[in-house]
Design a protein around this motif. Sequence first.
Motif, mmCIF file in Angstrom:
data_model
loop_
_atom_site.group_PDB
_atom_site.id
_atom_site.type_symbol
_atom_site.label_atom_id
_atom_site.label_comp_id
_atom_site.label_asym_id
_atom_site.label_seq_id
_atom_site.Cartn_x
_atom_site.Cartn_y
_atom_site.Cartn_z
ATOM 1 N N ASN A 1 0.809 -1.214 0.000
ATOM 2 C CA ASN A 1 0.000 0.000 0.000
ATOM 3 C C ASN A 1 0.852 1.278 0.000
ATOM 4 O OD1 ASN A 1 0.949 0.199 2.620
ATOM 5 N ND2 ASN A 1 -1.036 -0.179 3.592
ATOM 6 N N GLY A 2 2.178 1.152 -0.024
ATOM 7 C CA GLY A 2 3.057 2.317 -0.072
ATOM 8 C C GLY A 2 3.277 2.997 1.267
ATOM 9 N N ARG A 3 2.861 2.361 2.345
ATOM 10 C CA ARG A 3 3.031 2.955 3.673
ATOM 11 C C ARG A 3 4.010 2.172 4.541
ATOM 12 N NH1 ARG A 3 -2.957 5.081 5.326
ATOM 13 N NH2 ARG A 3 -3.314 6.171 3.383
ATOM 14 N N SER A 4 4.691 1.203 3.942
ATOM 15 C CA SER A 4 5.651 0.393 4.678
ATOM 16 C C SER A 4 6.631 -0.213 3.680
ATOM 17 C CB SER A 4 4.929 -0.707 5.450
ATOM 18 O OG SER A 4 4.279 -1.586 4.561
ATOM 19 N N PHE A 5 7.633 -0.911 4.213
ATOM 20 C CA PHE A 5 8.514 -1.669 3.331
ATOM 21 C C PHE A 5 8.732 -3.053 3.930
ATOM 22 C CE2 PHE A 5 11.593 0.245 6.202
ATOM 23 C CZ PHE A 5 12.535 -0.760 6.397
ATOM 24 N N LEU A 6 9.003 -3.997 3.058
ATOM 25 C CA LEU A 6 9.173 -5.388 3.451
ATOM 26 C C LEU A 6 10.608 -5.834 3.250
ATOM 27 C CD1 LEU A 6 6.076 -6.985 1.681
ATOM 28 C CD2 LEU A 6 6.355 -6.658 4.126
ATOM 29 N N VAL A 7 11.098 -6.618 4.179
ATOM 30 C CA VAL A 7 12.342 -7.359 3.993
ATOM 31 C C VAL A 7 11.883 -8.789 3.762
ATOM 32 C CG1 VAL A 7 14.503 -8.102 5.039
ATOM 33 C CG2 VAL A 7 13.636 -5.788 5.480
ATOM 34 N N LEU A 8 12.007 -9.240 2.527
ATOM 35 C CA LEU A 8 11.445 -10.541 2.157
ATOM 36 C C LEU A 8 12.268 -11.708 2.697
ATOM 37 C CD1 LEU A 8 10.386 -9.744 -1.513
ATOM 38 C CD2 LEU A 8 8.969 -9.726 0.556
ATOM 39 N N ASP A 9 13.585 -11.572 2.668
ATOM 40 C CA ASP A 9 14.466 -12.647 3.124
ATOM 41 C C ASP A 9 15.545 -12.019 4.002
ATOM 42 O OD1 ASP A 9 16.428 -14.600 3.443
ATOM 43 O OD2 ASP A 9 16.305 -15.304 1.377
ATOM 44 N N GLU A 10 15.405 -12.165 5.322
ATOM 45 C CA GLU A 10 16.328 -11.513 6.257
ATOM 46 C C GLU A 10 17.775 -11.934 6.039
ATOM 47 O OE1 GLU A 10 15.512 -11.109 10.466
ATOM 48 O OE2 GLU A 10 13.382 -11.441 10.064
ATOM 49 N N GLN A 11 18.006 -13.216 5.788
ATOM 50 C CA GLN A 11 19.379 -13.698 5.634
ATOM 51 C C GLN A 11 20.053 -13.094 4.408
ATOM 52 O OE1 GLN A 11 19.021 -17.955 5.749
ATOM 53 N NE2 GLN A 11 19.302 -18.007 7.985
ATOM 54 N N THR A 12 19.373 -13.084 3.305
ATOM 55 C CA THR A 12 19.929 -12.497 2.078
ATOM 56 C C THR A 12 20.108 -10.987 2.243
ATOM 57 O OG1 THR A 12 18.840 -14.201 0.767
ATOM 58 C CG2 THR A 12 19.593 -12.246 -0.411
ATOM 59 N N PHE A 13 19.123 -10.344 2.849
ATOM 60 C CA PHE A 13 19.191 -8.905 3.087
ATOM 61 C C PHE A 13 20.414 -8.567 3.942
ATOM 62 C CE2 PHE A 13 18.000 -5.123 5.595
ATOM 63 C CZ PHE A 13 17.691 -4.239 4.583
ATOM 64 N N ALA A 14 20.618 -9.326 5.031
ATOM 65 C CA ALA A 14 21.742 -9.063 5.932
ATOM 66 C C ALA A 14 23.079 -9.333 5.253
ATOM 67 C CB ALA A 14 21.607 -9.911 7.195
ATOM 68 N N LYS A 15 23.134 -10.375 4.451
ATOM 69 C CA LYS A 15 24.395 -10.781 3.829
ATOM 70 C C LYS A 15 24.773 -9.917 2.625
ATOM 71 C CE LYS A 15 25.139 -14.691 1.362
ATOM 72 N NZ LYS A 15 25.052 -16.125 1.085
ATOM 73 N N GLU A 16 23.784 -9.521 1.823
ATOM 74 C CA GLU A 16 24.090 -8.851 0.565
ATOM 75 C C GLU A 16 23.793 -7.347 0.556
ATOM 76 O OE1 GLU A 16 22.260 -10.994 -2.644
ATOM 77 O OE2 GLU A 16 23.038 -12.919 -1.930
ATOM 78 N N ILE A 17 22.729 -6.932 1.208
ATOM 79 C CA ILE A 17 22.309 -5.530 1.125
ATOM 80 C C ILE A 17 22.940 -4.670 2.229
ATOM 81 C CG2 ILE A 17 20.335 -3.951 1.090
ATOM 82 C CD1 ILE A 17 20.447 -5.890 -1.309
ATOM 83 N N LEU A 18 22.828 -5.126 3.475
ATOM 84 C CA LEU A 18 23.325 -4.311 4.590
ATOM 85 C C LEU A 18 24.789 -3.894 4.440
ATOM 86 C CD1 LEU A 18 21.593 -5.802 7.759
ATOM 87 C CD2 LEU A 18 21.100 -3.673 6.580
ATOM 88 N N PRO A 19 25.715 -4.791 4.067
ATOM 89 C CA PRO A 19 27.122 -4.371 3.950
ATOM 90 C C PRO A 19 27.370 -3.285 2.898
ATOM 91 C CG PRO A 19 26.960 -6.765 3.969
ATOM 92 C CD PRO A 19 25.563 -6.222 3.853
ATOM 93 N N LYS A 20 26.454 -3.139 1.949
ATOM 94 C CA LYS A 20 26.603 -2.095 0.925
ATOM 95 C C LYS A 20 26.380 -0.701 1.511
ATOM 96 C CE LYS A 20 25.238 -4.809 -3.099
ATOM 97 N NZ LYS A 20 24.291 -4.941 -4.213
ATOM 98 N N TYR A 21 25.563 -0.610 2.563
ATOM 99 C CA TYR A 21 25.163 0.690 3.095
ATOM 100 C C TYR A 21 25.561 0.911 4.547
ATOM 101 C CZ TYR A 21 22.434 0.533 -1.158
ATOM 102 O OH TYR A 21 22.058 0.432 -2.476
ATOM 103 N N PHE A 22 25.969 -0.152 5.243
ATOM 104 C CA PHE A 22 26.345 -0.057 6.647
ATOM 105 C C PHE A 22 27.684 -0.751 6.868
ATOM 106 C CE2 PHE A 22 21.732 0.158 6.484
ATOM 107 C CZ PHE A 22 21.458 1.249 7.292
#
Length: 123
Positions: A1-22
């Motif tokens: 609905n555009g009022r939230s965001f989802l993290v679909l796969d926590e493990q993949t998000f933590a391993k691949e996305i987080l290190p790019k920005y944190f």
Amino acid sequence: NGRSFLVLDEQTFAKEILPKYFKHNNMASFVRQLNMYGFRKVIHVDSGFVKLERDGPVEFQHPYFKQGREDLLEHIKRKVSKNSVENYTKNKIRQEDLSKIISSAQKVQIKQETIESRLSALK
């Protein structure tokens, strides 16, 4: 609905996305950061029971996080703890006191120089 965001796969998000920005890949640290900025995890209730989200998507929302409303993003700010506000206020007061003390010391110094000058003239 555009009022939230989802993290679909926590493990993949933590391993691949987080290190790019944190500087870390820790999902718990990321969630703590979100909480400091006022984001809250959305709890889904299915048929009267809280749905436990194991390996499923995790949803976060914030009152000022709305799709297409970039103008609201400026209202998403890190929460300031009560202690840091009190410390800031105390330091500000100390700074004002310090300015008064310096001003008084300068006046005393000027008077002392005047007295020394007059004393020399009398001698």
